[in-house]
Design a protein around this motif. Structure first.
Motif, PDB file in Angstrom:
ATOM      1  N   ASP A 159       0.796  -1.203   0.000  1.00 35.72           N
ATOM      2  CA  ASP A 159       0.000   0.000   0.000  1.00 35.72           C
ATOM      3  C   ASP A 159       0.831   1.257   0.000  1.00 35.72           C
ATOM      4  O   ASP A 159       0.507   2.260  -0.635  1.00 35.72           O
ATOM      5  N   THR A 160       1.944   1.180   0.740  1.00 38.60           N
ATOM      6  CA  THR A 160       2.852   2.326   0.781  1.00 38.60           C
ATOM      7  C   THR A 160       3.366   2.643  -0.622  1.00 38.60           C
ATOM      8  O   THR A 160       3.459   3.790  -1.016  1.00 38.60           O
ATOM      9  N   GLY A 161       3.697   1.581  -1.359  1.00 34.58           N
ATOM     10  CA  GLY A 161       4.321   1.785  -2.666  1.00 34.58           C
ATOM     11  C   GLY A 161       3.329   2.085  -3.776  1.00 34.58           C
ATOM     12  O   GLY A 161       3.628   2.848  -4.688  1.00 34.58           O
ATOM     13  N   ASN A 182      10.393  -8.996   8.762  1.00 39.47           N
ATOM     14  CA  ASN A 182       9.183  -8.207   8.532  1.00 39.47           C
ATOM     15  C   ASN A 182       9.502  -6.971   7.687  1.00 39.47           C
ATOM     16  O   ASN A 182       8.769  -6.614   6.776  1.00 39.47           O
ATOM     17  N   GLN A 183      10.646  -6.308   7.989  1.00 41.73           N
ATOM     18  CA  GLN A 183      11.054  -5.139   7.186  1.00 41.73           C
ATOM     19  C   GLN A 183      11.315  -5.562   5.737  1.00 41.73           C
ATOM     20  O   GLN A 183      10.970  -4.860   4.805  1.00 41.73           O
ATOM     21  N   LEU A 184      11.906  -6.756   5.588  1.00 41.21           N
ATOM     22  CA  LEU A 184      12.160  -7.250   4.227  1.00 41.21           C
ATOM     23  C   LEU A 184      10.839  -7.432   3.474  1.00 41.21           C
ATOM     24  O   LEU A 184      10.742  -7.131   2.282  1.00 41.21           O
ATOM     25  N   GLY A 196       6.971  -5.629  -0.522  1.00 39.88           N
ATOM     26  CA  GLY A 196       5.636  -5.137  -0.882  1.00 39.88           C
ATOM     27  C   GLY A 196       5.741  -3.837  -1.661  1.00 39.88           C
ATOM     28  O   GLY A 196       5.032  -3.640  -2.672  1.00 39.88           O
ATOM     29  N   ILE A 197       6.643  -2.952  -1.233  1.00 37.64           N
ATOM     30  CA  ILE A 197       6.820  -1.679  -1.942  1.00 37.64           C
ATOM     31  C   ILE A 197       7.280  -1.952  -3.374  1.00 37.64           C
ATOM     32  O   ILE A 197       6.740  -1.415  -4.339  1.00 37.64           O
ATOM     33  N   LEU A 198       8.268  -2.861  -3.504  1.00 37.71           N
ATOM     34  CA  LEU A 198       8.800  -3.154  -4.835  1.00 37.71           C
ATOM     35  C   LEU A 198       7.729  -3.810  -5.715  1.00 37.71           C
ATOM     36  O   LEU A 198       7.575  -3.462  -6.890  1.00 37.71           O
ATOM     37  N   GLN A 216      12.733   8.588  11.981  1.00 34.95           N
ATOM     38  CA  GLN A 216      12.590   7.711  10.810  1.00 34.95           C
ATOM     39  C   GLN A 216      11.650   8.349   9.781  1.00 34.95           C
ATOM     40  O   GLN A 216      11.831   8.206   8.584  1.00 34.95           O
ATOM     41  N   GLN A 217      10.664   9.093  10.283  1.00 34.37           N
ATOM     42  CA  GLN A 217       9.717   9.699   9.352  1.00 34.37           C
ATOM     43  C   GLN A 217      10.090  11.120   8.940  1.00 34.37           C
ATOM     44  O   GLN A 217       9.919  11.488   7.783  1.00 34.37           O
ATOM     45  N   ILE A 218      10.626  11.927   9.904  1.00 33.91           N
ATOM     46  CA  ILE A 218      10.773  13.344   9.521  1.00 33.91           C
ATOM     47  C   ILE A 218      12.030  13.640   8.690  1.00 33.91           C
ATOM     48  O   ILE A 218      12.234  14.773   8.281  1.00 33.91           O
ATOM     49  N   GLY A 273      11.926  12.469   5.935  1.00 31.55           N
ATOM     50  CA  GLY A 273      11.223  12.552   4.648  1.00 31.55           C
ATOM     51  C   GLY A 273      11.161  11.267   3.837  1.00 31.55           C
ATOM     52  O   GLY A 273      10.846  11.314   2.640  1.00 31.55           O
ATOM     53  N   ILE A 274      11.401  10.095   4.475  1.00 29.65           N
ATOM     54  CA  ILE A 274      11.426   8.848   3.688  1.00 29.65           C
ATOM     55  C   ILE A 274      10.180   8.674   2.832  1.00 29.65           C
ATOM     56  O   ILE A 274      10.253   8.311   1.658  1.00 29.65           O
ATOM     57  N   ASN A 275       9.013   8.955   3.419  1.00 28.75           N
ATOM     58  CA  ASN A 275       7.818   8.626   2.648  1.00 28.75           C
ATOM     59  C   ASN A 275       7.428   9.690   1.632  1.00 28.75           C
ATOM     60  O   ASN A 275       6.579   9.433   0.789  1.00 28.75           O
ATOM     61  N   THR A 276       8.080  10.853   1.678  1.00 32.30           N
ATOM     62  CA  THR A 276       7.862  11.768   0.555  1.00 32.30           C
ATOM     63  C   THR A 276       8.490  11.114  -0.679  1.00 32.30           C
ATOM     64  O   THR A 276       7.973  11.215  -1.778  1.00 32.30           O
ATOM     65  N   ILE A 277       9.605  10.401  -0.456  1.00 34.19           N
ATOM     66  CA  ILE A 277      10.257   9.718  -1.586  1.00 34.19           C
ATOM     67  C   ILE A 277       9.449   8.484  -1.990  1.00 34.19           C
ATOM     68  O   ILE A 277       9.181   8.256  -3.169  1.00 34.19           O
ATOM     69  N   ILE A 278       9.063   7.667  -0.977  1.00 31.07           N
ATOM     70  CA  ILE A 278       8.342   6.438  -1.308  1.00 31.07           C
ATOM     71  C   ILE A 278       6.992   6.753  -1.978  1.00 31.07           C
ATOM     72  O   ILE A 278       6.625   6.136  -2.965  1.00 31.07           O
ATOM     73  N   TYR A 279       6.236   7.703  -1.442  1.00 34.95           N
ATOM     74  CA  TYR A 279       4.914   7.984  -2.001  1.00 34.95           C
ATOM     75  C   TYR A 279       4.966   8.858  -3.247  1.00 34.95           C
ATOM     76  O   TYR A 279       4.132   8.741  -4.121  1.00 34.95           O
ATOM     77  N   PHE A 327      15.120   1.064  13.204  1.00 35.00           N
ATOM     78  CA  PHE A 327      14.027   1.511  14.076  1.00 35.00           C
ATOM     79  C   PHE A 327      13.206   0.317  14.562  1.00 35.00           C
ATOM     80  O   PHE A 327      13.017   0.113  15.755  1.00 35.00           O
ATOM     81  N   TRP A 328      12.723  -0.527  13.613  1.00 37.70           N
ATOM     82  CA  TRP A 328      11.849  -1.649  14.007  1.00 37.70           C
ATOM     83  C   TRP A 328      12.608  -2.658  14.866  1.00 37.70           C
ATOM     84  O   TRP A 328      12.062  -3.236  15.808  1.00 37.70           O
ATOM     85  N   LEU A 329      13.888  -2.834  14.534  1.00 40.37           N
ATOM     86  CA  LEU A 329      14.698  -3.789  15.299  1.00 40.37           C
ATOM     87  C   LEU A 329      14.907  -3.290  16.728  1.00 40.37           C
ATOM     88  O   LEU A 329      14.709  -4.020  17.700  1.00 40.37           O
ATOM     89  N   ALA A 344       3.376   6.680  17.023  1.00 41.75           N
ATOM     90  CA  ALA A 344       4.126   7.918  16.734  1.00 41.75           C
ATOM     91  C   ALA A 344       4.663   7.868  15.306  1.00 41.75           C
ATOM     92  O   ALA A 344       4.611   8.849  14.559  1.00 41.75           O
ATOM     93  N   ASN A 345       5.174   6.700  14.910  1.00 39.66           N
ATOM     94  CA  ASN A 345       5.738   6.548  13.570  1.00 39.66           C
ATOM     95  C   ASN A 345       4.673   6.800  12.488  1.00 39.66           C
ATOM     96  O   ASN A 345       4.906   7.559  11.545  1.00 39.66           O
ATOM     97  N   TRP A 346       3.480   6.220  12.648  1.00 44.43           N
ATOM     98  CA  TRP A 346       2.412   6.423  11.649  1.00 44.43           C
ATOM     99  C   TRP A 346       1.926   7.864  11.641  1.00 44.43           C
ATOM    100  O   TRP A 346       1.610   8.429  10.596  1.00 44.43           O
ATOM    101  N   LEU A 374       3.597  10.619  12.457  1.00 43.19           N
ATOM    102  CA  LEU A 374       4.577  11.492  11.799  1.00 43.19           C
ATOM    103  C   LEU A 374       4.643  11.206  10.297  1.00 43.19           C
ATOM    104  O   LEU A 374       4.818  12.127   9.498  1.00 43.19           O
ATOM    105  N   ASN A 375       4.452   9.939   9.957  1.00 42.31           N
ATOM    106  CA  ASN A 375       4.386   9.566   8.545  1.00 42.31           C
ATOM    107  C   ASN A 375       3.282  10.400   7.885  1.00 42.31           C
ATOM    108  O   ASN A 375       3.474  11.012   6.831  1.00 42.31           O
ATOM    109  N   PHE A 376       2.129  10.464   8.566  1.00 40.63           N
ATOM    110  CA  PHE A 376       1.002  11.246   8.049  1.00 40.63           C
ATOM    111  C   PHE A 376       1.380  12.727   7.922  1.00 40.63           C
ATOM    112  O   PHE A 376       1.193  13.338   6.871  1.00 40.63           O
TER     113      PHE A 376
END
Ligand code: BGC
Length: 468
Positions: free
Chosen positions: A34-36, A148-150, A155-157, A263-265, A267-273, A370-372, A393-395, A397-399
């Motif tokens: 969904d992220t990807g 899980n991260q893998l 899923g993104i790919l 992890q979010q600020i 900007g990772i998901n500006t790139i992913i989305y 982060f997840w580890l 918090a992660n979700w 900030l992602n938002f």
């Protein structure tokens, strides 16, 4: 971590455990798909449904708000109806919501459907690692967090590849991109319906014999009784929410929250989305931008594997810090690319190179670490609520970051936006150097002593300074 989880599960000679892990980790896959998928779909949704910048951000953001609520309710559901049925529910909601998304006729409908999808993604993001952690023998437990991260990055790919494959099929292509998410959703729902309950959940319900039956399928016979005793001990020590802000847990909560937020600020998901949108800013056409996005997804996957293989040998801190330095430099370069027209004219590939370096650096550092770490730094009896707080918090900030990206880029300019993220990267490096302990091969108590001790030393130092 006892090596790479799946390989170890195979080596353990437990094909059953391997199958359970694959089905259960589909939760991570849904999170990633969904992220990807939205990155490629958005380019077409914009035109087809006439979505404004604000509506595009809301289409991306509704899922993230839903996910924060999903993570909030997931702990309760996992206890009340079991991890297994929570995952069946999450897979079923995902399947239905993915199909509804494919038939939406307006941005508003899509925003509502993606909120529901988010409830399911957030639930899965919390319950998947929890269920996985409760099933295998101790010595291979650590590896599954990175597994899980893998699955997230796979899923993104997969989503990027689906977007790439469907880009030429006409105006309705985005409906297929979103609707195809129903396939892994259904696999999760059906697969989990035939999976066992978690032994820990069974023991908490007093169903010890059933728990032993499950453990016999995942553990060596001689280890079963010992495992039951250790589950009983931990189950009886469950901490309360109030303990989270107590003096012994607070310093670790600051580390966990710091990792969750940074992890979010950065900007990772500006790139992913928004990768195709960002590449579109550099002059790429919609279809070649989607193709280049696949390269970004492959880089993410390859470097996640590199991290999984090396994190246990070389330590978490070195990857975390070096990775964050790498992504900060890439952000600064991206800012410079947008700031200077001469750079755009003379080095048009620079933006793509900076994006690839950014993703590789995130994938070896902040992504898995982060997840580890949130699964390692908290005392066992408070780990569930502490991980939930960090996940929420992660979700959230992602938002906030993805919701503001397009408006921010329009208001202060693309260059200033990426330089802002680079500035945050510098703060993250300082925080990691000062506050994040090494957890490789350390006992939980040792890590706890380190974090609590250093924060006590800091407080003493501050009060000495104040009284001087
Ligand atoms: C993050 C996600 C991100 C993904 C990218 C995960 O660790 O939590 O927000 O989309 O990595 O690979």
């Amino acid at each position: 971590m006892a090596g790479f989880f799946v390989t170890d599960a195979r080596r353990e000679g437990k094909p059953f455990l391997f199958a359970v892990a694959l089905i259960a980790a589909l939760g991570g896959f849904l999170f990633g798909y969904d992220t990807g998928v939205i990155s490629g779909a958005l380019v077409y949704i914009k035109g087809d449904l006439g979505a404004s910048s604000f509506e595009q951000e809301a289409i991306v953001g509704a899922l993230l708000i839903g996910a924060a609520f999903g993570a909030l309710g997931a702990g309760y559901l996992a206890d009340a109806i079991s991890r297994r049925w929570t995952k069946v529910l999450s897979g079923s909601i995902y399947t239905l919501a993915a199909i509804v998304c494919a038939f939406c006729q307006s941005p508003d409908q899509l925003i509502a459907a993606r909120f529901v999808l988010g409830l399911s993604v957030g639930t899965a993001s919390f319950v998947s690692p929890m269920y996985l952690a409760e099933l295998p023998p101790k010595r291979i437990r650590g590896g599954l967090v990175s597994f899980n991260q893998l699955m997230i990055v796979s899923g993104i790919l997969a989503a990027y590849i689906v977007n790439f494959a469907l880009k030429g099929i006409g105006a309705d292509n985005w409906r297929w991109m979103l609707g195809l998410g129903a396939v892994p959703g259904l696999m999760l729902a059906v697969g989990m319906a035939v999976m066992p309950y978690s032994p820990r959940w069974l023991i908490e319900r007093g169903r010890e014999e059933e728990a032993k039956d499950v453990l016999r399928r995942t553990h060596e016979e001689q280890d079963v009784d010992e495992e039951v005793e250790s589950i009983k001990k931990v189950a009886s020590e469950t901490g309360r929410l109030r303990d989270l802000i107590g003096p012994s847990v607070r310093p670790m909560l600051i580390v966990g929250l710091g990792l969750a937020i940074f992890q979010q600020i950065v900007g990772i998901n500006t790139i992913i989305y928004y990768a195709p949108t960002i590449l579109g800013f550099t002059g790429s056409s919609a279809s070649s931008a989607i193709g280049q996005t696949v390269a970004i997804g492959v880089t993410n996957l390859v470097f996640t594997v590199v991290a999984i293989l090396l994190l246990d040998r070389l330590g978490r801190r070195v990857f975390l810090i070096a990775g964050t330095v790498g992504l900060t430099v890439a952000l600064a370069v991206l800012g410079a690319f947008f700031a200077f027209g001469t750079l755009q004219a003379s080095a048009s590939a620079l933006a793509l190179i900076a994006l690839v370096v950014y993703i590789a650096s995130f994938a070896v550092g902040l992504g898995p670490v982060f997840w580890l770490m949130i699964s390692e730094i908290f005392p066992l009896e408070i780990r569930g609520p502490a991980m939930a707080v960090c996940t929420i918090a992660n979700w959230t900030l992602n938002f906030l970051v993805s919701f503001t990206f397009l408006s921010l880029a329009a208001d202060i300019g693309k260059a200033a936006t990426f330089w802002l993220y680079a500035g945050i990267g510098v703060l993250a490096i300082i925080f990691f150097i000062l506050r994040v302990p090494e957890t490789k091969g350390r006992s939980l108590e040792g890590i706890q002593r380190d974090v609590t001790g250093s924060s006590r030393r800091r407080r003493r130092h501050q009060s000495e300074l104040r009284s001087a």
